[in-house]
Enzyme design. Structure first.
Site, PDB file in Angstrom:
ATOM      1  N   GLY A  51     -28.254 -62.099  -5.114  1.00  0.00           N
ATOM      2  CA  GLY A  51     -28.888 -61.179  -6.061  1.00  0.00           C
ATOM      3  C   GLY A  51     -27.939 -60.070  -6.488  1.00  0.00           C
ATOM      4  N   ALA A  55     -34.041 -47.358   3.412  1.00  0.00           N
ATOM      5  CA  ALA A  55     -33.752 -46.294   2.447  1.00  0.00           C
ATOM      6  C   ALA A  55     -34.218 -46.756   1.074  1.00  0.00           C
ATOM      7  CB  ALA A  55     -32.261 -45.980   2.421  1.00  0.00           C
ATOM      8  N   HIS A  86     -36.346 -48.001 -14.847  1.00  0.00           N
ATOM      9  CA  HIS A  86     -35.559 -49.084 -14.237  1.00  0.00           C
ATOM     10  C   HIS A  86     -35.420 -50.251 -15.204  1.00  0.00           C
ATOM     11  CE1 HIS A  86     -36.347 -46.913 -10.475  1.00  0.00           C
ATOM     12  NE2 HIS A  86     -35.346 -47.603  -9.957  1.00  0.00           N
ATOM     13  N   LYS A 129     -37.106 -55.390 -12.460  1.00  0.00           N
ATOM     14  CA  LYS A 129     -37.563 -54.792 -11.200  1.00  0.00           C
ATOM     15  C   LYS A 129     -39.014 -55.191 -10.962  1.00  0.00           C
ATOM     16  CE  LYS A 129     -37.960 -50.392  -8.698  1.00  0.00           C
ATOM     17  NZ  LYS A 129     -37.419 -50.952  -7.458  1.00  0.00           N
ATOM     18  N   GLY A 148     -39.700 -47.324  -5.125  1.00  0.00           N
ATOM     19  CA  GLY A 148     -39.689 -46.734  -3.784  1.00  0.00           C
ATOM     20  C   GLY A 148     -39.135 -45.322  -3.811  1.00  0.00           C
TER      21      GLY A 148
HETATM   22  P1  NAD Z   1     -32.408 -59.653  -7.336  1.00  0.00           P
HETATM   23  O1  NAD Z   1     -33.623 -60.343  -7.876  1.00  0.00           O
HETATM   24  O2  NAD Z   1     -31.174 -59.600  -8.173  1.00  0.00           O
HETATM   25  O3  NAD Z   1     -31.995 -60.324  -5.931  1.00  0.00           O
HETATM   26  C1  NAD Z   1     -32.907 -60.733  -4.957  1.00  0.00           C
HETATM   27  C2  NAD Z   1     -32.304 -61.939  -4.247  1.00  0.00           C
HETATM   28  O4  NAD Z   1     -33.101 -62.242  -3.094  1.00  0.00           O
HETATM   29  C3  NAD Z   1     -32.293 -63.209  -5.130  1.00  0.00           C
HETATM   30  O5  NAD Z   1     -30.981 -63.749  -5.198  1.00  0.00           O
HETATM   31  C4  NAD Z   1     -33.249 -64.146  -4.407  1.00  0.00           C
HETATM   32  O6  NAD Z   1     -32.886 -65.527  -4.544  1.00  0.00           O
HETATM   33  C5  NAD Z   1     -33.105 -63.667  -2.973  1.00  0.00           C
HETATM   34  N1  NAD Z   1     -34.191 -64.076  -2.076  1.00  0.00           N
HETATM   35  C6  NAD Z   1     -35.477 -64.383  -2.396  1.00  0.00           C
HETATM   36  N2  NAD Z   1     -36.146 -64.745  -1.279  1.00  0.00           N
HETATM   37  C7  NAD Z   1     -35.264 -64.661  -0.241  1.00  0.00           C
HETATM   38  C8  NAD Z   1     -35.365 -64.918   1.154  1.00  0.00           C
HETATM   39  N3  NAD Z   1     -36.525 -65.299   1.735  1.00  0.00           N
HETATM   40  N4  NAD Z   1     -34.262 -64.719   1.937  1.00  0.00           N
HETATM   41  C9  NAD Z   1     -33.087 -64.332   1.381  1.00  0.00           C
HETATM   42  N5  NAD Z   1     -32.931 -64.087   0.053  1.00  0.00           N
HETATM   43  C10 NAD Z   1     -34.022 -64.234  -0.734  1.00  0.00           C
HETATM   44  O7  NAD Z   1     -32.899 -58.189  -6.947  1.00  0.00           O
HETATM   45  P2  NAD Z   1     -31.992 -56.863  -6.788  1.00  0.00           P
HETATM   46  O8  NAD Z   1     -31.895 -56.172  -8.097  1.00  0.00           O
HETATM   47  O9  NAD Z   1     -30.750 -57.225  -6.043  1.00  0.00           O
HETATM   48  O10 NAD Z   1     -32.936 -55.966  -5.869  1.00  0.00           O
HETATM   49  C11 NAD Z   1     -33.309 -56.386  -4.574  1.00  0.00           C
HETATM   50  C12 NAD Z   1     -34.212 -55.330  -3.927  1.00  0.00           C
HETATM   51  O11 NAD Z   1     -33.444 -54.138  -3.710  1.00  0.00           O
HETATM   52  C13 NAD Z   1     -35.407 -54.910  -4.819  1.00  0.00           C
HETATM   53  O12 NAD Z   1     -36.522 -54.665  -3.980  1.00  0.00           O
HETATM   54  C14 NAD Z   1     -34.940 -53.598  -5.437  1.00  0.00           C
HETATM   55  O13 NAD Z   1     -35.997 -52.749  -5.794  1.00  0.00           O
HETATM   56  C15 NAD Z   1     -34.137 -53.035  -4.282  1.00  0.00           C
HETATM   57  N6  NAD Z   1     -33.138 -52.022  -4.614  1.00  0.00           N
HETATM   58  C16 NAD Z   1     -32.942 -51.048  -3.687  1.00  0.00           C
HETATM   59  C17 NAD Z   1     -31.958 -50.108  -3.892  1.00  0.00           C
HETATM   60  C18 NAD Z   1     -31.748 -49.043  -2.834  1.00  0.00           C
HETATM   61  O14 NAD Z   1     -30.851 -48.196  -2.994  1.00  0.00           O
HETATM   62  N7  NAD Z   1     -32.522 -49.069  -1.742  1.00  0.00           N
HETATM   63  C19 NAD Z   1     -31.178 -50.131  -5.047  1.00  0.00           C
HETATM   64  C20 NAD Z   1     -31.392 -51.134  -5.981  1.00  0.00           C
HETATM   65  C21 NAD Z   1     -32.367 -52.093  -5.745  1.00  0.00           C
END
Ligand code: NAD
Length: 254
Positions: A11, A132, A162, A166, A172
């Protein structure tokens, strides 16, 4: 060497995490986990077997790839899980990693407080579950400034903006900001407005209103690399931490 498994490795955030952890001193990505790896001819891209043909597993700097976390845990030894997956799968990953003894760094948003409390109750002595809502230092400061302002200016609203893929709303970060502001004295609940549009990565503005004036505190993430120093710091600190810890500020001297 701290050995790290990254879930969600294909991801947007997971891929950036693999790059950052690989480049960080003292950290090593031992496994990348994503269902997307199952679609690559149904095989993992690196079996980890020793090149001499003896069948033994070789401990190399190249991470091994797995479609599920259970498969990864059965095949590699690791210290830390970093999860950037989806709101609907992160809980299952943590229910897999915690009994396996890994310290967990969670960036995935959307976990309910009751679920977090339940997971925290399953931690062994000396094991840590760190979550976080935002790993960007500027966003952490924005939340702290907003909480400080809320103690003086209690009327405020949050606008979070966003990218359109998302999955959760409100974000969060917005929920955490509102909770910090309420604890500091803001009117409860703090209204949150969510915008989902192409072109944004992650932005948030907290607007305070008072007689004859407004105060805006805004943070913009323009690139996902902004999150990586926080992710690397969390990987280093989580191995010596204990229990449920929420918010990157817990690992920063602010
Ligand atoms: P994304 O959709 O690009 O990536 C998610 C990935 O998870 C995908 O590649 C998917 O195939 C994979 N996935 C699905 N089920 C899975 C499983 N059971 N095991 C392992 N992998 C699995 O999403 P993203 O933009 O990378 O965001 C991911 C999360 O991080 C979201 O919840 C987003 O809100 C959060 N986020 C948090 C922060 C932070 O600073 N805390 C920053 C940005 C995004």
């Amino acid at each position: 060497m701290i050995r790290v498994i990254v879930t969600g490795a294909l991801g947007r955030m997971g891929a950036e995490t693999v790059r950052a952890v690989t480049a960080a001193d003292g950290l090593q990505v031992v496994a990348r986990v994503d269902p997307g790896f199952a679609r690559d001819d149904g095989a993992t891209t690196n079996t980890g077997e020793c090149g001499c043909g003896c069948g033994e597993t070789e401990q190399t700097a190249t991470p091994r790839d797995f479609a599920t976390l259970a498969d990864a845990l059965a095949a590699v030894t690791a210290d830390v899980l970093v999860d950037f997956t989806r709101p609907d799968v992160v809980e299952e990953n943590l229910r897999c990693a915690i009994p396996a003894g890994l310290d967990c760094v969670v960036g995935t948003t959307g976990l309910a407080d009751a679920t977090l409390d339940d997971l925290a109750g399953r931690l062994a002595d000396g094991q840590c579950l760190f979550i976080a809502p935002n790993f960007a230092i500027g966003a952490v400061l924005m939340m702290q400034f907003a909480a400080r302002a809320a103690a003086v200016l209690p009327k405020a609203e949050i606008i979070e903006l966003h990218h359109d893929r998302k999955l959760d709303a409100p974000s969060g970060t917005a929920l955490r900001t509102a909770s910090l502001m309420t604890a500091a004295g803001a009117a409860d609940p703090v209204p949150i407005h969510s915008v989902r549009l192409q072109g944004f990565v992650a932005s948030q503005e907290v607007i305070f209103g008072a007689q004859g004036q407004t105060l805006s505190i805004r943070h913009d993430t323009t690139d996902r690399t902004s999150f990586m120093p926080g992710v690397v710091l969390a990987c280093r600190r989580v191995v010596d931490a204990t229990g449920l810890i929420v918010g990157l500020e817990q690992f920063l001297d602010l």
